[in-house]
Design a protein around this motif. Structure first.
Motif, PDB file in Angstrom:
ATOM      1  N   SER A  80       0.831  -1.211   0.000  1.00 14.78           N
ATOM      2  CA  SER A  80       0.000   0.000   0.000  1.00 14.78           C
ATOM      3  C   SER A  80       0.860   1.254   0.000  1.00 14.78           C
ATOM      4  O   SER A  80       0.569   2.231  -0.699  1.00 14.78           O
ATOM      5  CB  SER A  80      -0.931   0.007   1.214  1.00 14.78           C
ATOM      6  N   LEU A  81       1.941   1.226   0.780  1.00 17.20           N
ATOM      7  CA  LEU A  81       2.832   2.386   0.826  1.00 17.20           C
ATOM      8  C   LEU A  81       3.623   2.524  -0.478  1.00 17.20           C
ATOM      9  O   LEU A  81       3.929   3.645  -0.902  1.00 17.20           O
ATOM     10  CB  LEU A  81       3.783   2.266   2.018  1.00 17.20           C
ATOM     11  N   GLU A  82       3.943   1.403  -1.126  1.00 24.50           N
ATOM     12  CA  GLU A  82       4.592   1.460  -2.438  1.00 24.50           C
ATOM     13  C   GLU A  82       3.655   2.113  -3.462  1.00 24.50           C
ATOM     14  O   GLU A  82       4.092   2.906  -4.309  1.00 24.50           O
ATOM     15  CB  GLU A  82       4.971   0.052  -2.900  1.00 24.50           C
ATOM     16  N   GLU A  83       2.376   1.805  -3.366  1.00 23.17           N
ATOM     17  CA  GLU A  83       1.379   2.425  -4.250  1.00 23.17           C
ATOM     18  C   GLU A  83       1.308   3.931  -3.988  1.00 23.17           C
ATOM     19  O   GLU A  83       1.244   4.741  -4.928  1.00 23.17           O
ATOM     20  CB  GLU A  83       0.013   1.790  -4.009  1.00 23.17           C
ATOM     21  N   LEU A  84       1.326   4.299  -2.715  1.00 25.43           N
ATOM     22  CA  LEU A  84       1.284   5.711  -2.350  1.00 25.43           C
ATOM     23  C   LEU A  84       2.535   6.433  -2.844  1.00 25.43           C
ATOM     24  O   LEU A  84       2.458   7.594  -3.292  1.00 25.43           O
ATOM     25  CB  LEU A  84       1.153   5.846  -0.831  1.00 25.43           C
ATOM     26  N   LEU A  85       3.671   5.762  -2.795  1.00 24.52           N
ATOM     27  CA  LEU A  85       4.917   6.330  -3.295  1.00 24.52           C
ATOM     28  C   LEU A  85       4.790   6.713  -4.768  1.00 24.52           C
ATOM     29  O   LEU A  85       5.202   7.806  -5.184  1.00 24.52           O
ATOM     30  CB  LEU A  85       6.052   5.323  -3.107  1.00 24.52           C
ATOM     31  N   LEU A  86       4.201   5.823  -5.547  1.00 28.92           N
ATOM     32  CA  LEU A  86       4.009   6.103  -6.974  1.00 28.92           C
ATOM     33  C   LEU A  86       3.080   7.297  -7.186  1.00 28.92           C
ATOM     34  O   LEU A  86       3.277   8.087  -8.120  1.00 28.92           O
ATOM     35  CB  LEU A  86       3.437   4.874  -7.682  1.00 28.92           C
ATOM     36  N   ASP A  87       2.092   7.435  -6.323  1.00 26.95           N
ATOM     37  CA  ASP A  87       1.163   8.572  -6.457  1.00 26.95           C
ATOM     38  C   ASP A  87       1.903   9.899  -6.236  1.00 26.95           C
ATOM     39  O   ASP A  87       1.646  10.881  -6.957  1.00 26.95           O
ATOM     40  CB  ASP A  87       0.021   8.440  -5.447  1.00 26.95           C
ATOM     41  N   TYR A  88       2.796   9.942  -5.253  1.00 29.15           N
ATOM     42  CA  TYR A  88       3.573  11.164  -5.028  1.00 29.15           C
ATOM     43  C   TYR A  88       4.536  11.431  -6.187  1.00 29.15           C
ATOM     44  O   TYR A  88       4.717  12.587  -6.613  1.00 29.15           O
ATOM     45  CB  TYR A  88       4.342  11.069  -3.708  1.00 29.15           C
ATOM     46  N   GLU A  89       5.137  10.381  -6.700  1.00 29.48           N
ATOM     47  CA  GLU A  89       6.031  10.547  -7.849  1.00 29.48           C
ATOM     48  C   GLU A  89       5.253  11.013  -9.083  1.00 29.48           C
ATOM     49  O   GLU A  89       5.735  11.865  -9.848  1.00 29.48           O
ATOM     50  CB  GLU A  89       6.754   9.233  -8.148  1.00 29.48           C
ATOM     51  N   ASP A  90       4.048  10.464  -9.268  1.00 25.79           N
ATOM     52  CA  ASP A  90       3.199  10.892 -10.392  1.00 25.79           C
ATOM     53  C   ASP A  90       2.838  12.366 -10.278  1.00 25.79           C
ATOM     54  O   ASP A  90       2.815  13.090 -11.283  1.00 25.79           O
ATOM     55  CB  ASP A  90       1.916  10.050 -10.434  1.00 25.79           C
ATOM     56  N   GLU A 133       6.268  20.718  -4.136  1.00 22.70           N
ATOM     57  CA  GLU A 133       7.525  20.013  -4.402  1.00 22.70           C
ATOM     58  C   GLU A 133       8.154  19.508  -3.103  1.00 22.70           C
ATOM     59  O   GLU A 133       8.571  18.341  -3.005  1.00 22.70           O
ATOM     60  CB  GLU A 133       8.500  20.947  -5.112  1.00 22.70           C
ATOM     61  N   GLU A 134       8.237  20.362  -2.106  1.00 23.27           N
ATOM     62  CA  GLU A 134       8.840  19.988  -0.840  1.00 23.27           C
ATOM     63  C   GLU A 134       8.013  18.909  -0.129  1.00 23.27           C
ATOM     64  O   GLU A 134       8.556  17.962   0.443  1.00 23.27           O
ATOM     65  CB  GLU A 134       8.969  21.220   0.049  1.00 23.27           C
ATOM     66  N   TYR A 135       6.710  19.072  -0.203  1.00 22.31           N
ATOM     67  CA  TYR A 135       5.818  18.138   0.481  1.00 22.31           C
ATOM     68  C   TYR A 135       5.945  16.736  -0.104  1.00 22.31           C
ATOM     69  O   TYR A 135       6.078  15.742   0.619  1.00 22.31           O
ATOM     70  CB  TYR A 135       4.371  18.626   0.361  1.00 22.31           C
ATOM     71  N   CYS A 136       5.916  16.639  -1.432  1.00 25.83           N
ATOM     72  CA  CYS A 136       6.014  15.331  -2.086  1.00 25.83           C
ATOM     73  C   CYS A 136       7.351  14.664  -1.798  1.00 25.83           C
ATOM     74  O   CYS A 136       7.407  13.462  -1.499  1.00 25.83           O
ATOM     75  CB  CYS A 136       5.825  15.480  -3.594  1.00 25.83           C
ATOM     76  N   ASN A 137       8.419  15.423  -1.867  1.00 26.99           N
ATOM     77  CA  ASN A 137       9.737  14.843  -1.619  1.00 26.99           C
ATOM     78  C   ASN A 137       9.910  14.419  -0.171  1.00 26.99           C
ATOM     79  O   ASN A 137      10.578  13.413   0.109  1.00 26.99           O
ATOM     80  CB  ASN A 137      10.827  15.831  -2.039  1.00 26.99           C
ATOM     81  N   LEU A 138       9.315  15.153   0.746  1.00 26.23           N
ATOM     82  CA  LEU A 138       9.340  14.733   2.146  1.00 26.23           C
ATOM     83  C   LEU A 138       8.624  13.389   2.304  1.00 26.23           C
ATOM     84  O   LEU A 138       9.152  12.461   2.937  1.00 26.23           O
ATOM     85  CB  LEU A 138       8.684  15.795   3.024  1.00 26.23           C
ATOM     86  N   CYS A 139       7.442  13.274   1.742  1.00 26.71           N
ATOM     87  CA  CYS A 139       6.664  12.035   1.875  1.00 26.71           C
ATOM     88  C   CYS A 139       7.335  10.871   1.157  1.00 26.71           C
ATOM     89  O   CYS A 139       7.316   9.737   1.641  1.00 26.71           O
ATOM     90  CB  CYS A 139       5.243  12.247   1.353  1.00 26.71           C
ATOM     91  N   ILE A 140       7.942  11.144   0.012  1.00 25.61           N
ATOM     92  CA  ILE A 140       8.659  10.097  -0.722  1.00 25.61           C
ATOM     93  C   ILE A 140       9.806   9.548   0.118  1.00 25.61           C
ATOM     94  O   ILE A 140      10.003   8.327   0.230  1.00 25.61           O
ATOM     95  CB  ILE A 140       9.176  10.632  -2.074  1.00 25.61           C
TER      96      ILE A 140
END
Length: 216
Positions: A80-90, A133-140
């Motif tokens: 599930s977290l791998e899926e979420l990772l892809l969403d942030y990268e997308d 940008e900062e938010y996504c990279n933090l979560c990634i």
């Protein structure tokens, strides 16, 4: 009654669970701040974030009676977290925003911050100050740390299964031990001279006994 079931739960002490919980909270804020209401993407990332947290907890609780379920649910949390990772990268790619590499100076500083007590005490404190940008990279970065921990947790759970077996094996061992203990207890209650020596029906024979009928 003595229980043969192993202890379970304790997931709140796992750093992986704590980070998954933080990821869930941060994702809810991200969705509210950057994803429009009614968007399918918003629903997907919220569900993926929640699943990451919930399945760690459910797997930990299930371990008492099923190592198979524990491993399965922990892996679901990781997936599930791998899926979420892809969403942030997308999101970064679709909005022409850069994803910081592992050796990017900001990523290095970010990893240090995520390991600090300051972050753990107030993980959402900077949420409102970060741009997309900062938010996504933090979560990634946070998700990568958490999935690595979950991978190691799954490896440990597999090793525990190899060493201890599943619930059926534990039940068999507990039943065998109980049966052997009961058998030992019954044996120790029996006199070594046999039951007849305790009834008074037999006794020693004295050849010089004057009442011996063979001497009259």
């Amino acid at each position: 009654m003595k229980t043969f079931l192993p202890s379970a739960g304790g997931y709140r002490k796992l750093r992986a669970f704590r980070l998954a919980e933080i990821i869930c909270d941060l994702t809810m804020i991200f969705a509210e701040k950057f994803i429009r209401h009614g968007s399918r993407t918003r629903d997907q990332i919220e569900q993926a974030a929640r699943s990451g947290k919930q399945n760690i907890a459910e797997g930990s609780e299930a371990s008492r009676t099923s190592k198979e379920t524990e491993i399965k649910l922990t892996n679901v949390a990781k997936a599930s977290l791998e899926e979420l990772l892809l969403d942030y990268e997308d999101y970064l790619r679709q909005n022409s925003l850069p994803q910081w590499g592992k050796e990017h100076p900001r990523t290095v500083r970010l990893r240090e911050y995520l390991r600090s007590n300051e972050f753990m005490r107030a993980p959402t404190q900077l949420a409102q100050k970060l741009n997309a940008e900062e938010y996504c990279n933090l979560c990634i970065t946070l998700i990568n740390q958490t999935t690595y921990m979950l991978k190691r947790l799954i490896d440990r759970q597999q090793q525990q299964f190899l060493e201890q077996g599943g619930i059926k094996e534990q039940m068999f061992r507990a039943r065998s031990a109980c049966r052997n203990q009961n058998q030992t207890g019954r044996t120790s209650q029996t006199s070594p001279t046999g039951p007849t020596s305790q009834t008074g029906l037999t006794g020693p024979t004295n050849p010089s006994n004057p009442k011996d009928p063979k001497k009259h």
